[in-house]
Design a protein around this motif. Structure first.
Motif, PDB file in Angstrom:
ATOM      1  N   LYS A 103       0.841  -1.203   0.000  1.00 43.83           N
ATOM      2  CA  LYS A 103       0.000   0.000   0.000  1.00 43.83           C
ATOM      3  C   LYS A 103       0.872   1.247   0.000  1.00 43.83           C
ATOM      4  O   LYS A 103       0.626   2.187  -0.768  1.00 43.83           O
ATOM      5  CB  LYS A 103      -0.896  -0.020   1.224  1.00 43.83           C
ATOM      6  CG  LYS A 103      -1.792   1.196   1.343  1.00 43.83           C
ATOM      7  CD  LYS A 103      -2.602   1.091   2.620  1.00 43.83           C
ATOM      8  CE  LYS A 103      -3.320   2.422   2.853  1.00 43.83           C
ATOM      9  NZ  LYS A 103      -3.940   2.492   4.143  1.00 43.83           N
ATOM     10  N   HIS A 104       1.906   1.282   0.834  1.00 48.54           N
ATOM     11  CA  HIS A 104       2.784   2.464   0.899  1.00 48.54           C
ATOM     12  C   HIS A 104       3.643   2.599  -0.343  1.00 48.54           C
ATOM     13  O   HIS A 104       3.927   3.715  -0.785  1.00 48.54           O
ATOM     14  CB  HIS A 104       3.664   2.415   2.156  1.00 48.54           C
ATOM     15  CG  HIS A 104       2.952   2.759   3.412  1.00 48.54           C
ATOM     16  ND1 HIS A 104       2.484   4.008   3.695  1.00 48.54           N
ATOM     17  CD2 HIS A 104       2.611   1.983   4.477  1.00 48.54           C
ATOM     18  CE1 HIS A 104       1.885   4.008   4.865  1.00 48.54           C
ATOM     19  NE2 HIS A 104       1.947   2.771   5.370  1.00 48.54           N
ATOM     20  N   VAL A 105       4.048   1.507  -0.932  1.00 50.42           N
ATOM     21  CA  VAL A 105       4.898   1.567  -2.132  1.00 50.42           C
ATOM     22  C   VAL A 105       4.089   1.996  -3.345  1.00 50.42           C
ATOM     23  O   VAL A 105       4.560   2.743  -4.198  1.00 50.42           O
ATOM     24  CB  VAL A 105       5.586   0.205  -2.356  1.00 50.42           C
ATOM     25  CG1 VAL A 105       6.286   0.150  -3.704  1.00 50.42           C
ATOM     26  CG2 VAL A 105       6.588  -0.077  -1.260  1.00 50.42           C
ATOM     27  N   THR A 106       2.861   1.534  -3.429  1.00 44.75           N
ATOM     28  CA  THR A 106       2.052   1.838  -4.621  1.00 44.75           C
ATOM     29  C   THR A 106       1.281   3.132  -4.508  1.00 44.75           C
ATOM     30  O   THR A 106       0.739   3.607  -5.492  1.00 44.75           O
ATOM     31  CB  THR A 106       1.066   0.682  -4.885  1.00 44.75           C
ATOM     32  OG1 THR A 106       0.261   0.498  -3.736  1.00 44.75           O
ATOM     33  CG2 THR A 106       1.783  -0.580  -5.255  1.00 44.75           C
ATOM     34  N   THR A 107       1.228   3.725  -3.360  1.00 41.74           N
ATOM     35  CA  THR A 107       0.503   4.988  -3.195  1.00 41.74           C
ATOM     36  C   THR A 107       1.445   6.130  -3.538  1.00 41.74           C
ATOM     37  O   THR A 107       2.554   6.223  -3.031  1.00 41.74           O
ATOM     38  CB  THR A 107       0.022   5.131  -1.742  1.00 41.74           C
ATOM     39  OG1 THR A 107      -0.787   4.022  -1.399  1.00 41.74           O
ATOM     40  CG2 THR A 107      -0.783   6.419  -1.584  1.00 41.74           C
ATOM     41  N   VAL A 108       0.926   7.014  -4.410  1.00 41.87           N
ATOM     42  CA  VAL A 108       1.729   8.156  -4.852  1.00 41.87           C
ATOM     43  C   VAL A 108       1.188   9.391  -4.146  1.00 41.87           C
ATOM     44  O   VAL A 108      -0.011   9.667  -4.163  1.00 41.87           O
ATOM     45  CB  VAL A 108       1.646   8.344  -6.378  1.00 41.87           C
ATOM     46  CG1 VAL A 108       2.423   9.575  -6.835  1.00 41.87           C
ATOM     47  CG2 VAL A 108       2.111   7.102  -7.074  1.00 41.87           C
ATOM     48  N   LYS A 109       2.077  10.157  -3.546  1.00 43.04           N
ATOM     49  CA  LYS A 109       1.677  11.379  -2.855  1.00 43.04           C
ATOM     50  C   LYS A 109       2.218  12.562  -3.630  1.00 43.04           C
ATOM     51  O   LYS A 109       3.302  12.523  -4.154  1.00 43.04           O
ATOM     52  CB  LYS A 109       2.201  11.397  -1.432  1.00 43.04           C
ATOM     53  CG  LYS A 109       1.523  10.419  -0.530  1.00 43.04           C
ATOM     54  CD  LYS A 109       1.984  10.637   0.887  1.00 43.04           C
ATOM     55  CE  LYS A 109       1.262   9.654   1.812  1.00 43.04           C
ATOM     56  NZ  LYS A 109       1.623   9.821   3.197  1.00 43.04           N
ATOM     57  N   ASN A 110       1.418  13.603  -3.696  1.00 40.62           N
ATOM     58  CA  ASN A 110       1.847  14.822  -4.394  1.00 40.62           C
ATOM     59  C   ASN A 110       2.463  15.789  -3.469  1.00 40.62           C
ATOM     60  O   ASN A 110       2.252  16.119  -2.447  1.00 40.62           O
ATOM     61  CB  ASN A 110       0.662  15.477  -5.108  1.00 40.62           C
ATOM     62  CG  ASN A 110       0.245  14.620  -6.281  1.00 40.62           C
ATOM     63  OD1 ASN A 110       0.986  13.771  -6.712  1.00 40.62           O
ATOM     64  ND2 ASN A 110      -0.931  14.882  -6.750  1.00 40.62           N
TER      65      ASN A 110
END
Length: 110
Positions: A103-110
């Motif tokens: 989840k943390h690796v695939t989630t992209v934050k702007n």
């Protein structure tokens, strides 16, 4: 006649003195023999006591070594139990950890 009687008395005294000297020498020799025997008996008792104390020391040394062997076994058992507990916990939560990492690796934050 008195001179022969006096001479015989001297001979008698010399013989008595010689006999007394033999008795004293025999007593002295008996005393020395007894002292030697007592010394040998004492040395024998000392050797027996020393052997007994050495045997007691070795027995106590063996017992204390046995105790440390028991401690080693106890520590090994505790270690094995802790390893087993950690493996069980790791296998129980490994799916949750993998999901969280994905989840943390695939989630992209702007």
């Amino acid at each position: 006649m008195d001179s022969s009687r006096g001479h015989g008395g001297i001979q008698h005294l010399l013989a008595a003195e010689q006999e007394a000297q033999h008795i004293v020498n025999a007593a002295r020799n008996a005393k020395m023999a007894r002292l030697k025997q007592a010394k040998e008996e004492a040395e024998k008792e000392i050797a027996e006591y020393r052997a007994q104390m050495e045997q007691e020391f070795q027995r106590k040394l063996t017992e204390s070594s046995g105790d440390s062997g028991a401690n080693v076994k106890r520590l090994e058992q505790e270690t094995d139990d802790k390893i087993h507990h950690l493996k069980t916990e790791a296998s129980r939560i490994s799916n949750d950890v993998v999901d969280m990492l994905l989840k943390h690796v695939t989630t992209v934050k702007n």
